[in-house]
Structures are given as structure tokens and as C-alpha cells.
Design a protein around this motif. Structure first.
Motif, PDB file in Angstrom:
ATOM      1  N   ILE A 184      69.867 -14.947  14.108  1.00 24.32           N
ATOM      2  CA  ILE A 184      69.094 -14.691  15.410  1.00 24.32           C
ATOM      3  C   ILE A 184      67.801 -14.104  15.325  1.00 24.32           C
ATOM      4  O   ILE A 184      66.697 -14.405  15.589  1.00 24.32           O
ATOM      5  N   VAL A 185      67.943 -13.007  14.353  1.00 22.69           N
ATOM      6  CA  VAL A 185      66.539 -11.939  14.290  1.00 22.69           C
ATOM      7  C   VAL A 185      65.622 -12.931  13.765  1.00 22.69           C
ATOM      8  O   VAL A 185      64.398 -12.701  13.925  1.00 22.69           O
ATOM      9  N   SER A 186      66.033 -13.736  12.345  1.00 22.86           N
ATOM     10  CA  SER A 186      65.146 -14.435  11.701  1.00 22.86           C
ATOM     11  C   SER A 186      64.401 -15.520  12.527  1.00 22.86           C
ATOM     12  O   SER A 186      63.299 -15.703  12.699  1.00 22.86           O
ATOM     13  N   SER A 187      65.301 -16.183  13.468  1.00 27.08           N
ATOM     14  CA  SER A 187      64.670 -17.178  14.280  1.00 27.08           C
ATOM     15  C   SER A 187      63.655 -16.351  15.342  1.00 27.08           C
ATOM     16  O   SER A 187      62.587 -17.017  15.389  1.00 27.08           O
ATOM     17  N   TYR A 188      63.873 -15.263  15.948  1.00 28.10           N
ATOM     18  CA  TYR A 188      62.939 -14.448  16.564  1.00 28.10           C
ATOM     19  C   TYR A 188      61.774 -14.338  15.931  1.00 28.10           C
ATOM     20  O   TYR A 188      60.728 -14.213  16.558  1.00 28.10           O
ATOM     21  N   ASN A 189      62.043 -13.622  14.751  1.00 34.17           N
ATOM     22  CA  ASN A 189      60.794 -13.178  13.975  1.00 34.17           C
ATOM     23  C   ASN A 189      60.005 -14.433  13.681  1.00 34.17           C
ATOM     24  O   ASN A 189      58.511 -14.348  13.272  1.00 34.17           O
ATOM     25  N   ASN A 209      66.033   7.499  25.470  1.00 32.99           N
ATOM     26  CA  ASN A 209      66.345   7.185  24.040  1.00 32.99           C
ATOM     27  C   ASN A 209      67.386   5.916  23.780  1.00 32.99           C
ATOM     28  O   ASN A 209      68.046   6.194  22.700  1.00 32.99           O
ATOM     29  N   GLY A 210      67.577   5.190  24.715  1.00 27.54           N
ATOM     30  CA  GLY A 210      68.335   4.228  24.792  1.00 27.54           C
ATOM     31  C   GLY A 210      67.881   3.121  23.900  1.00 27.54           C
ATOM     32  O   GLY A 210      66.710   3.043  23.631  1.00 27.54           O
ATOM     33  N   PRO A 211      68.710   1.816  24.060  1.00 28.68           N
ATOM     34  CA  PRO A 211      68.285   0.610  23.321  1.00 28.68           C
ATOM     35  C   PRO A 211      67.458  -0.084  24.326  1.00 28.68           C
ATOM     36  O   PRO A 211      67.255   0.227  25.542  1.00 28.68           O
ATOM     37  N   ASP A 212      66.891  -1.292  23.658  1.00 31.78           N
ATOM     38  CA  ASP A 212      65.790  -2.205  24.566  1.00 31.78           C
ATOM     39  C   ASP A 212      66.635  -3.399  24.874  1.00 31.78           C
ATOM     40  O   ASP A 212      66.177  -3.883  25.919  1.00 31.78           O
ATOM     41  N   VAL A 213      67.767  -3.653  24.371  1.00 31.17           N
ATOM     42  CA  VAL A 213      68.705  -4.781  24.663  1.00 31.17           C
ATOM     43  C   VAL A 213      70.115  -4.313  24.585  1.00 31.17           C
ATOM     44  O   VAL A 213      70.348  -3.310  23.739  1.00 31.17           O
ATOM     45  N   VAL A 238      63.119  -5.968  14.694  1.00 33.48           N
ATOM     46  CA  VAL A 238      64.195  -5.835  15.305  1.00 33.48           C
ATOM     47  C   VAL A 238      65.136  -4.980  14.911  1.00 33.48           C
ATOM     48  O   VAL A 238      65.592  -5.373  13.558  1.00 33.48           O
ATOM     49  N   LYS A 239      65.777  -3.813  15.379  1.00 30.42           N
ATOM     50  CA  LYS A 239      67.118  -3.256  14.700  1.00 30.42           C
ATOM     51  C   LYS A 239      68.266  -3.499  15.670  1.00 30.42           C
ATOM     52  O   LYS A 239      68.506  -3.250  16.619  1.00 30.42           O
ATOM     53  N   GLU A 283      58.828  -6.749  27.272  1.00 27.33           N
ATOM     54  CA  GLU A 283      58.647  -8.221  27.130  1.00 27.33           C
ATOM     55  C   GLU A 283      59.107  -8.797  25.750  1.00 27.33           C
ATOM     56  O   GLU A 283      59.950  -9.721  25.744  1.00 27.33           O
ATOM     57  N   ALA A 284      58.949  -7.959  24.689  1.00 26.59           N
ATOM     58  CA  ALA A 284      59.600  -8.177  23.582  1.00 26.59           C
ATOM     59  C   ALA A 284      61.260  -8.362  23.609  1.00 26.59           C
ATOM     60  O   ALA A 284      61.751  -9.061  22.933  1.00 26.59           O
ATOM     61  N   ALA A 285      61.693  -7.060  24.446  1.00 21.42           N
ATOM     62  CA  ALA A 285      62.907  -7.222  24.497  1.00 21.42           C
ATOM     63  C   ALA A 285      63.667  -8.421  25.143  1.00 21.42           C
ATOM     64  O   ALA A 285      64.769  -9.119  25.001  1.00 21.42           O
ATOM     65  N   VAL A 286      62.831  -8.900  26.335  1.00 21.23           N
ATOM     66  CA  VAL A 286      63.183  -9.962  27.265  1.00 21.23           C
ATOM     67  C   VAL A 286      63.274 -11.209  26.287  1.00 21.23           C
ATOM     68  O   VAL A 286      64.243 -12.119  26.241  1.00 21.23           O
ATOM     69  N   GLU A 287      62.218 -11.409  25.510  1.00 21.25           N
ATOM     70  CA  GLU A 287      62.178 -12.595  24.710  1.00 21.25           C
ATOM     71  C   GLU A 287      63.192 -12.485  23.614  1.00 21.25           C
ATOM     72  O   GLU A 287      63.633 -13.658  23.310  1.00 21.25           O
ATOM     73  N   PHE A 288      63.749 -11.396  23.225  1.00 23.96           N
ATOM     74  CA  PHE A 288      64.849 -11.401  22.428  1.00 23.96           C
ATOM     75  C   PHE A 288      66.006 -11.573  23.135  1.00 23.96           C
ATOM     76  O   PHE A 288      66.926 -12.519  22.499  1.00 23.96           O
TER      77      PHE A 288
END
Length: 439
Positions: A81-86, A116-120, A94-95, A340-345
Motif C-alpha cells: 500500500i505504501v509503495s502504491s501511494y509513493n 504528537n499523535g499520528p496523521d492517520v 510514510v511511517k 492533505e498527504a494524510a487524507v490522500e493516504f
């Protein structure tokens, strides 16, 4: 029981006790459709894709959705999933961090409060109202122009919606129903091809089973309360916890009748005597002592591993047919530094291909219609997809989580003989009203 199965069973117990535990109730209805829907399941605007220049870092908090024996396969899914996003956003790092189910709600809220929480992060339907009213979730409606919203199952979208705002995108659905032991069915002289569809029919089978020394079904107490115990029976009797106007109705005629049914099952030895507190009665079914158990697609893996003879039933009908089925969703916090990057993820996480690989591994039901073909030819999972059509995600209220132990306390007091069904239902209603008044 094999060592491998024991490990899997332990994972299931933990997963059920947390993933399914938060006692929930009312479906909030379909969300307001997002504008700009396109026709392709993974549709996205070519213009948007070419002009969006996203960069920076995002952290994604996930959970152990499978047992340890499938951990490597799960990591492969995340990497895919991360590879497809990148491939679309190569400048975003993405961590993926896995956090345990235990105390996860407090961990998330504490981290977000400290900035200091997550983005997703992952949400359940009965958490959405709670988190939304705390203003910690980013409303997503305005971001969905390039996401095909019509492809999502509308009930799954409704689970991520509160007061007409979409706060999370669904990746999975789960449906629960009764699973029967075919050996016991034959022992009581019934036909596995003609399973009960109504409570009246089930009652006949239950009496025959108990007469031969078997338990009729499970009813685990403790933290498993409500979503997989009380609520489906309550809904099947035409009742509810809180109505669409916010009125507590758990102690109306249907509610009291449901409490009475549970007490009768306990007094007549249909359910185990440890139903007051035991969170896991699945071993009773595995050992051949129980006619039926309330289970999900995840339960099938254990039964098949053990070589048990079983058949899937339908949710029973009283005044109506209904079941519980949770929805797993991903949300973005309102204080994310890279929204915006988080929403796209989360769009990537919940697109067709991601839902296929995720749900094939975890054995849940995809929340996108275009991903449902992963179970073509699988009669058992097709049955769960049918059950999902009559399933509800729980109580959609900010107090959904906090009322769980209070309702369970009243059920326990009733089963112990300290309260009548009417008194237990009335006291449960008062406890729920007290929680609502605190809000």
C-alpha cells in the motif's frame, strides 16, 4: 487443540474483546453524498494527481489485525500500500507503526492532545461520535471530489459519518451470525440443511439440545458485552438503546422483553453459567458442548483448523432480522501537520486494490463493492456478505463506549438474581441518561 491453533485462538480472543467490544447501537443513516463522484472504483482526477505536489512525513497507526503467524504477510500488505501511494507521491515519507489494541483509545487521545499523535489512525463506528464531539477528527467531505464514494457500501460510509459530516473512510466490514455444530444438530434429530430463521424455531432446537446435556448458545459477559450479545437480540425484538431523536428506550416493552429472554436463557441452562463475566465461551463450542456460537468470518479459520463440522446460520428474526457487524475505518486528526498527504493516504488505504489485499488476508468483508469479488466462489464468506446487509455497526452516540460496563453491570445483577428484568432495564436506562447528561 494444536499449538498453532491455540495462538490463533488467543489472538481472536484479544481481537474480539477490543475490536468488537465497544457496545454500540444506532445506525445514523446514509451520509450526504460527496460531490464530484467519478465512475471508476479507484477514480481520481488526473488533473489533481498531476498538480498535487505533496511532501513531508506522515505517521500511520495500525493494529494487530491478524495473529502472529500472519505478521509477515501483514507487513507485506502495508508495504504494498505504501509503495502504491509513493508511486503517486514520492516525496511523502510514510511511517507505519503498529500499536496494541489494549488502551488504544486513551493512547490516541493522549497523543493527539499533546500534538504528537499520528496523521492517520484506525476508528470504530461507536468511536466516531465520541472523537468528533471532542473536535479531534478532520471532516473529510471537502476532500472527496476525486474519490468514488458510490463504490463504498453505504452502510459502511454511514459508520464513519456523524451529524452529516464524513470523518473516516472504511476499509473493512464484519458481520456476525450463529454458527451451528452439525454433529449436535443431528444428535437432536434436526436437519443441518434446515436451520432456524426465527427465534420460535431456534427455541425448539435449544430445548432439545439442553435436554440432551448440551448448551444452546453462548452469551459472553464482561468486556464482550453488548455488540455481540445484548444488542443483536434487542434489535431482533424491534428494540434499541437510543432512538433517532436521542431518547433512551432500552427499557421500553421490547427492551424489557429482551432482558427477560436473556434471563430465561440463563435460568434454563441455555447459556453457560459463567455468562456473568466470562469474555470467551468459544472453547465450549470447539469442545462440542454447545449447539450454536455467535461468530464471524474470523471464527471460520479456527473451526477449519480444528477440523470441526459446522454450518453457518442466519441472524434470527423476532420482529425483524438484524445482526451486529463492525466497520473498520481510517481517520485523520484535525491537528495533523500534513493533512492533505494524510487524507490522500486513507484514500489509498481504502481503494479497491488495497481493500482486496487487506481483506483477503484478514478475512473481513471489503467496504468497497468493487473489491467484493475476492470471495467469489467462497460460499461461507458470501453468506457473511449477505448477513452484512442486515447488520448494524453499534450505538452511534458519544456515550457508546462509556455505557458498555454500565449495561453489563445491570445484566450481571439480573442473572445473579438481584434484579428483575424490568428493574435491570430501568437502571440501565438511568445510567445511560446520566452519561448523556454529562455531555
Amino acid at each position: 487443540m494444536t499449538k498453532k491453533t491455540s495462538a490463533l485462538l488467543l489472538s481472536v480472543v484479544l481481537l474480539f474483546s477490543v475490536l468488537l467490544a465497544g457496545c454500540g447501537g444506532k445506525d445514523s443513516g446514509s451520509p450526504t453524498p460527496a460531490p464530484g463522484n467519478t465512475n471508476s472504483p479507484n477514480a481520481s482526477s488526473d488533473e489533481n494527481q498531476s498538480t498535487k505536489k505533496l511532501s513531508g512525513n506522515i505517521t500511520v497507526w495500525v493494529h494487530p489485525y491478524v495473529g502472529d503467524e500472519l505478521k509477515d504477510e501483514m507487513n507485506t500488505v502495508w508495504n504494498q500500500i505504501v509503495s502504491s501511494y509513493n508511486s503517486k507521491y514520492p516525496d511523502v515519507k510514510v511511517k507505519i507503526e503498529e500499536i496494541p489494541w489494549k488502551n488504544r483509545e486513551q493512547k490516541i487521545l493522549t497523543a493527539l492532545a499533546a500534538n504528537n499523535g499520528p496523521d492517520v489512525f484506525y476508528q470504530l463506528p461507536d468511536q466516531i461520535p465520541q472523537f468528533a464531539t471532542k473536535k479531534v477528527l478532520e471532516p473529510l467531505n471537502s476532500y472527496m471530489d476525486d474519490n468514488n464514494m458510490e463504490d463504498y457500501n453505504q452502510g459502511a460510509l454511514a459508520a464513519g459519518t456523524y451529524e452529516n459530516n464524513l470523518y473516516a473512510l472504511p476499509i473493512l466490514q464484519e458481520a456476525q451470525t450463529l454458527i451451528y455444530n452439525t454433529d449436535i444438530i443431528q444428535a437432536i434429530g434436526e436437519d443441518p440443511a434446515k436451520l432456524p430463521t426465527t427465534w420460535d424455531e431456534f427455541n425448539v432446537w435449544a430445548e432439545k439440545a439442553v435436554a440432551q446435556g448440551f448448551l444452546a448458545r453462548d452469551f459472553p459477559g464482561g468486556i464482550a458485552c453488548c455488540n455481540s450479545t445484548l444488542y443483536p437480540i434487542l434489535w431482533q425484538q424491534g428494540g434499541d438503546v437510543i432512538d433517532s431523536d436521542g431518547k433512551v428506550i432500552i427499557n421500553n416493552d421490547q427492551g424489557v422483553a429482551t432482558f427477560q429472554m436473556i434471563k430465561d436463557m440463563y435460568d434454563n441452562n441455555w447459556i453457560p453459567k459463567d455468562s456473568i463475566s466470562n469474555q470467551d465461551q468459544f472453547p465450549e463450542f470447539l469442545s462440542g458442548k454447545m449447539l450454536a456460537v455467535w461468530g464471524s468470518g474470523y471464527s471460520l479459520g479456527i473451526l477449519k483448523e480444528e477440523g470441526k463440522n459446522f454450518v453457518l446460520g442466519s441472524p434470527l428474526k423476532g420482529q425483524e432480522q438484524s445482526s451486529f457487524g463492525t466497520v473498520g475505518l481510517f481517520a485523520v486528526p484535525s491537528n495533523s501537520k500534513n493533512k492533505e498527504a494524510a487524507v490522500e493516504f486513507i484514500k489509498e488505504l481504502t481503494n479497491t486494490e488495497s481493500q482486496k489485499v487487506f481483506n483477503q488476508l484478514t478475512k473481513y468483508i471489503p467496504a468497497r463493492q468493487s473489491a467484493a469479488d475476492i470471495y467469489d466462489g467462497d460460499e461461507e464468506m458470501q453468506k457473511f456478505i449477505e448477513v452484512a446487509a442486515v447488520s448494524r455497526p453499534g450505538v452511534m452516540s458519544p456515550v457508546a463506549r462509556t455505557i458498555m460496563p454500565k449495561i453489563q453491570a445491570e445484566i450481571s445483577a439480573m442473572l445473579e438474581g438481584g434484579k428483575t428484568p424490568q428493574a435491570a432495564a430501568d437502571d440501565a436506562a438511568k445510567a445511560i441518561e446520566d452519561e448523556l447528561n454529562k455531555r
